[in-house]
Design an enzyme around this catalytic site. Structure first.
Site, short mmCIF file in Angstrom:
data_model
loop_
_atom_site.label_atom_id
_atom_site.label_comp_id
_atom_site.label_asym_id
_atom_site.label_seq_id
_atom_site.Cartn_x
_atom_site.Cartn_y
_atom_site.Cartn_z
CB SER A 17 -23.94 -2.63 -20.30
OG SER A 17 -22.61 -3.06 -20.40
CG ASP A 47 -22.42 -1.55 -23.77
OD1 ASP A 47 -23.52 -1.18 -23.33
OD2 ASP A 47 -21.43 -1.77 -23.05
#
Length: 735
Positions: A69, A215
């Site tokens: 991320s 993510d």
């Protein structure tokens, strides 16, 4: 006799060499392999930059890096050769509110896209096809974020490939279909960075390598195991910036519940990862109390907390430090080398299936022979995206046979080309004059290679009606068009005198427009044609004051629309204007409807002004096509349509104080506003006792919401011999 001294000398030199090597080994023993892990945490990940600054200051090299991320963003930039100080600067100066908005500035969108956004909620666009309904996959598609990544790592020199980076890099994403970890060790660097940051629901997944990626924090937010296998790390430096679980008092709505669910999943895999740390590994958890995953405006301050956390364990990092010369040699290998900015030899448009390539070409202002300017390329691509046909528009710089090719890669919407659109409207003064409407449209696009469109919609509620609109460009770039528009429906109309409602009517109206026009780029549109109209009032309440007959009339019309504001509903800067002229020779009248607005911001204040005119240059406006005023910020003290007549002048001055902002991913702000309005009805048909200039003062709260603009306001007028005109208003939805 002479041989012995020579042998002694050789032994002495050999011993000296061995002692020298031993001394050097003592000073620079074999360095352990170090793997750096940068965890995910949204904006909290800016703390990674501070950790990197301390590693640089202490001369601690690493042998590989893995990130998830926001950690993937920082890790990718680091492996691409960006120094931590440069990262801090670039992240601090980025406009994160804007990056989480896909569309270009409102002034840079096509006029037709602006018209659709005014009539229908932009976020309501739903794909419809033979296999059913298809929905947008996120609040944002990541258009501007991807272009930002391109600039950050220098993709405009040539696409950066993970496998060619001097520092081994791994970026973690999640395959949302299988729920499995996907590790990028090769392929496009910026694609991997973008995939790893795709927060489910907020950002659309990235389709790459046969996966649908979101993510990486869902499966491996602190990928310690990855650096152990990536470079056989002897020592792991793991930096955890994950968000803690919300407290009970903070869980009060759907959004907070969804956030907590993601946090639980993330914390579970973080706990498993941290359990694999060895006593010799180094764990850094910066104090990020008060910093949320969305605090992108405070990246520099967050980076400072990373500095503090790393300096607190400096004694553990010190054994990993190397000499100045050794660190300089290591840093020299990974730092981004200065290269000559390439010159473009060719521009290609690739990947289109429905959209005519000429639609993209018209927005590309860079030309073969120009040197690459990423800011210009970004602006060109954002204008292209503003046409509304694409999921995202990206580019790649390729080199083939010593020629530099700028390849523009628009991806058409996966949920298109046919859509359902929705709009709602609530307009009430808390009296009898209240309207509520629901609007549903079926919109077919790209009916042919020139981009023909069919828009059909109905409206139900206080006002009812149907609309059929066929729009057909006549050239590939859609500069010229012809259009047919048919409307039929009913609307409420009231007759007032001395602030008393004397009658309420349901007015049946119809029109058939045939014409054509010119699109003036992003500036606006000019159109002209014939408009045939039909009008028939039907008394609902009160006394009959309008003629109990229907009227059919037609005439030539022309219209000019210019719009250069920065936002759809609540601009902070720019201007707009519209002028429409209708001439009905058979009925001996013409109508001019003109208006202009200007907006300017001063700090947290937005100042604006609007002027308008409705009147008859030829003859006198008939009652069935009269001008009117009344309603929120249109003489607020009066009900909608309370002032009817001919030769109507209107002006206002507004001052709005910005008192709040919507969350990340939702454009707009909340404002407290004040308006001073004035109007003069030269020939009044209602409220005939109001002579000369009429005043109105308004105070209101307003803002942009996912359902459109909202206003809650109060208007008061002292005009007239009795005075005391006033209204409360609530408005929500699309006009």
């Amino acid at each position: 006799m002479n041989a012995m001294p020579h042998r002694h000398l050789l032994l002495v030199l050999l011993a000296a060499g061995m002692l020298a090597n031993a001394s050097a080994d003592d000073q620079n023993p074999v360095r352990p392999r170090v793997g750096l892990v940068l965890g995910g945490g949204g904006a909290r990940g800016a703390a990674h930059i501070g950790v990197l600054e301390v590693l640089e200051k202490m001369r601690v090299p690493v042998d590989c890096v893995a990130g998830t991320s926001m950690g993937g963003l920082v890790a990718g930039a680091y492996a691409a050769g960006l120094k931590p100080a440069m990262m801090r600067t670039e992240l601090a100066k980025a406009d994160w509110d804007d990056l989480f908005q896909d569309d270009p500035p409102y002034s840079q969108r096509s006029f037709r896209k602006k018209a659709l956004d005014k009539r229908f909620l932009p976020a309501s666009e739903t794909g419809v096809g033979a296999d059913g309904l298809k929905y947008q996959t996120g609040v944002v598609t990541g258009q501007k974020i991807k272009l930002f990544f391109n600039q950050l790592v220098g993709d405009y020199y040539g696409e950066r490939e993970i496998a060619t980076l001097p520092l081994p890099l791994s970026i973690i994403a999640t395959d949302i279909v299988r729920g499995e970890q996907v590790v990028f060790r090769e392929g496009s660097l910026t694609t991997a960075m973008r995939a790893s940051m795709s927060v489910p629901g907020l950002m659309s997944p990235v389709e790459a390598r046969g996966y649908k990626l979101v993510d990486g924090g869902l499966v491996n937010n602190v990928p310690i195991d990855e650096v152990r296998s990536r470079c056989q790390a002897d020592i792991v430096i793991a930096v955890n910036v994950g968000s803690p679980l919300l407290k009970a008092n903070d869980i009060s709505g759907l959004l907070s519940v969804a956030t907590q669910m993601v946090n639980i999943l993330t914390e579970q895999n973080v706990t498993r990862s941290l359990a694999t740390l060895k006593p010799t590994d180094i764990y850094i958890k910066p104090d990020l109390e008060g910093v949320s995953a969305g605090d992108f405006k405070s990246t520099s301050e967050t980076a400072d907390r990373g500095v503090t956390a790393a300096e607190a364990i400096a004694e553990r990092l010190r054994p990993l430090a190397v000499s100045e010369a050794a660190y300089a040699a290591w840093a020299g290998k990974i730092q981004m080398a200065r290269r000559e900015i390439p010159r473009i030899h060719e521009i290609q448009i690739a990947g289109l299936k429905r959209v005519n390539p000429a639609m993209v070409e018209q927005h590309i202002e860079v030309r073969p022979g120009d040197t690459v300017d990423p800011a210009r390329i970004d602006a060109d691509l954002l204008r292209t995206y503003g046409d509304g046909f694409y999921e995202h528009v990206d580019y790649a710089m390729l080199t083939e046979r010593q020629r530099n090719i700028l390849r523009v890669t628009p991806l058409e919407k996966s949920w298109g080309p046919d859509y359902l659109r929705y709009g709602i409207n609530l307009d009430t003064n808390f009296k009898a004059d209240s309207t509520y409407n629901l609007r549903i449209a079926y919109h077919k696009t790209w009916l042919n290679s020139l981009g023909g469109e069919l828009l059909t919609y109905g409206e139900i509620g206080s006002n009812n009606g149907v609309v059929f609109d066929y729009y057909q460009p006549v050239d590939e770039r859609q500069r010229y068009f012809v259009e047919t528009n048919l409307r039929y429906g009913s609307k409420l109309s009231s007759i007032y005198q001395d602030n008393h409602k004397l009658a309420g009517y349901q007015v049946l109206e119809g029109s058939a427009k045939f014409g054509g026009g010119i699109n003036l780029g992003t500036l606006g549109q000019v159109r002209a044609g014939w408009d045939e109209k039909w009008w028939n009032p039907r008394l609902d309440t009160g006394v009959p004051l309008l003629p109990d007959v229907s009227k059919r009339y037609g005439g030539w019309f022309s219209r000019i629309d210019f719009e250069q504001t920065d936002r759809l509903y609540f601009p902070t800067s720019g201007w707009r204007s519209a002028v429409e002229y209708f001439d009905s020779p058979a009925n001996h009248f013409s109508k001019l409807d003109a208006g202009a607005s200007v907006f300017h911001s001063l700090g947290d204040w937005v100042l604006s002004s609007r002027l308008s005119y409705q009147g008859s240059p030829v003859g006198q406006l008939p009652i069935y096509d009269s001008g009117s005023l009344g309603g929120m910020l249109n003489m607020t003290a009066f009900a909608v349509g309370q002032l009817k007549g001919d030769n109507i002048r209107y002006g206002n001055l507004r001052a709005e104080r910005i008192i709040g902002h919507l969350p990340l991913g939702l454009r707009g702000d909340m404002r407290l506003g004040f308006a001073f309005e004035g109007a003069k009805v030269g020939t009044p048909y209602t409220e005939t006792n109001l002579k000369g200039w009429i005043n109105s003062t308004a105070i209101y709260l307003g803002g942009e919401t996912p359902l459109g603009p909202v206003y809650l306001g109060y208007g008061y007028s002292t005009s007239g011999s009795k005075g005391g005109y006033s209204n409360f208003y609530l408005f929500l939805g699309t006009p």
